[in-house]
Scaffold this active site. Structure first.
Site, PDB file in Angstrom:
ATOM      1  N   ASN A 141     -40.714   1.120 -10.367  1.00  0.00           N
ATOM      2  CA  ASN A 141     -40.399   1.438  -9.161  1.00  0.00           C
ATOM      3  C   ASN A 141     -41.725   0.810  -8.444  1.00  0.00           C
ATOM      4  OD1 ASN A 141     -39.892   2.103  -6.533  1.00  0.00           O
ATOM      5  ND2 ASN A 141     -39.849   4.317  -7.100  1.00  0.00           N
ATOM      6  N   LYS A 153     -42.145   0.694  -5.350  1.00  0.00           N
ATOM      7  CA  LYS A 153     -42.125   1.136  -4.088  1.00  0.00           C
ATOM      8  C   LYS A 153     -42.488   0.243  -2.841  1.00  0.00           C
ATOM      9  CE  LYS A 153     -43.332   5.388  -6.379  1.00  0.00           C
ATOM     10  NZ  LYS A 153     -44.058   6.888  -6.380  1.00  0.00           N
ATOM     11  N   HIS A 211     -34.648   8.925  -4.237  1.00  0.00           N
ATOM     12  CA  HIS A 211     -36.041   9.319  -4.398  1.00  0.00           C
ATOM     13  C   HIS A 211     -36.587  10.299  -3.617  1.00  0.00           C
ATOM     14  CE1 HIS A 211     -40.332   8.690  -5.337  1.00  0.00           C
ATOM     15  NE2 HIS A 211     -39.910   8.238  -6.616  1.00  0.00           N
ATOM     16  N   GLU A 220     -39.440  10.532  -2.148  1.00  0.00           N
ATOM     17  CA  GLU A 220     -40.167   9.978  -1.091  1.00  0.00           C
ATOM     18  C   GLU A 220     -39.212   9.483   0.139  1.00  0.00           C
ATOM     19  OE1 GLU A 220     -42.116   6.937  -3.291  1.00  0.00           O
ATOM     20  OE2 GLU A 220     -43.513   8.495  -4.071  1.00  0.00           O
ATOM     21  N   GLU A 274     -37.653  13.857 -11.843  1.00  0.00           N
ATOM     22  CA  GLU A 274     -39.160  13.360 -11.116  1.00  0.00           C
ATOM     23  C   GLU A 274     -39.569  14.501 -10.426  1.00  0.00           C
ATOM     24  OE1 GLU A 274     -39.527   8.708 -10.895  1.00  0.00           O
ATOM     25  OE2 GLU A 274     -39.162   9.718  -8.832  1.00  0.00           O
ATOM     26  N   GLY A 328     -47.476  10.571  -8.267  1.00  0.00           N
ATOM     27  CA  GLY A 328     -48.619  10.028  -7.720  1.00  0.00           C
ATOM     28  C   GLY A 328     -49.967  10.802  -7.689  1.00  0.00           C
ATOM     29  N   SER A 373     -46.332  10.212 -12.736  1.00  0.00           N
ATOM     30  CA  SER A 373     -47.675  10.192 -13.397  1.00  0.00           C
ATOM     31  C   SER A 373     -47.649   9.563 -14.923  1.00  0.00           C
ATOM     32  CB  SER A 373     -48.487  11.280 -13.053  1.00  0.00           C
ATOM     33  OG  SER A 373     -48.885  11.475 -11.697  1.00  0.00           O
TER      34      SER A 373
END
Ligand code: 13P
Length: 250
Positions: A9, A11, A95, A97, A167, A173, A212
């Site tokens: 991904n 991003k 996701h 985010e 996730e 991250g 991560s």
């Protein structure tokens, strides 16, 4: 046995020059992988570039979002058929985010999930809890609710040809991945939840872990029974590290 799947991904990273280099590095390293499927989910503008570079390779490509609607006056949105026009075969949905920054509801995410499938795209549905929710011990309830919206509207059979990615938000991250036991426990919960409604779907579906993942922790994560691969952010931007993760899945 389910084939392992590792998904990059990217991003909101990359540009034409950087992508060309990175995809060439992926292509040089990845064709020898056995029992592992590799996918790269790029920002929308680079789908054409991914298609041009990857179309005769064994690396598939996809997007990081799609519209819940098929066509119409939805400024700024991108439909499933548009993704198919560029040869995409996967799309990330829900996701965290996006879900937090753009207030995506579970209902919207469920609609996107079936919109993707209706157009021959494999949805990669992201689920996961916050740190506060984990510390409160309600992580299974949170993830269960994220899945229930889809079950309640569309049933469990839709999971047969889908990917779920666990996730945990606290692991994305941060450099602090879930332990293999924490991840396995949630993956087992997800698979058994689907199995209570549809055993075949539960056996077929892939459940990835994301948050991560690096070449070192991937080895321990990917041996767990219900972890079928990974959804990789930062380390997918470095071909060597990404290769290490893909090899851990072999
Ligand atoms: P990182 O691998 O950078 O933690 O990102 C995980 C992720 O969000 C993949 O979708």
């Amino acid at each position: 046995m389910r084939h392992k799947l590792v998904v990059a991904n990217w991003k909101m990273h990359g540009n034409l020059v950087e992508n060309k280099r990175l995809l060439a590095e992926y292509c040089a390293m990845l064709p020898t992988l056995k029992n592992t499927d590799v996918v790269v989910c790029v920002p929308y503008p680079y789908l054409a570039q991914a298609q041009a570079i990857l179309q005769h390779t064994n690396i598939a490509w996809g997007a990081q979002n799609l519209s819940k609607d098929a066509v119409g006056a939805y400024t700024g949105e991108v439909s499933a058929t548009m993704l198919k026009d560029f040869g995409a075969s996967y799309v990330i949905i829900g996701h965290s985010e996006r879900a937090t920054a753009y207030c995506e509801s579970d209902e919207n995410i469920a609609t996107k999930f079936v919109q993707a499938q209706a157009h021959g795209l494999t949805p990669i549905l992201c689920v996961g809890e916050t740190l506060i929710e984990r510390e409160a011990g309600v992580m299974q309830m949170v993830v269960g609710k994220q899945l229930d919206t889809i079950f309640n509207t569309y049933g469990a059979a839709v999971f047969a040809n889908a990917v779920v990615s666990y996730e945990p938000i606290w692991a994305i991250g941060t450099g602090l991945a879930a332990s293999p036991e924490q991840a396995q426990s949630m993956h087992e919960f997800i698979r058994s939840k689907v199995a209570t409604l549809d055993k075949a779907a539960a056996t077929n579906m892939k459940i990835l872990y994301g948050g991560s993942v690096n070449p070192q922790n991937a080895v321990q994560l990917f041996v767990m029974q219900d972890i079928d691969g990974g959804l990789i952010g930062k380390c997918s931007l470095n071909a060597k590290e990404f290769e290490g993760i893909c090899r851990a899945a072999c």
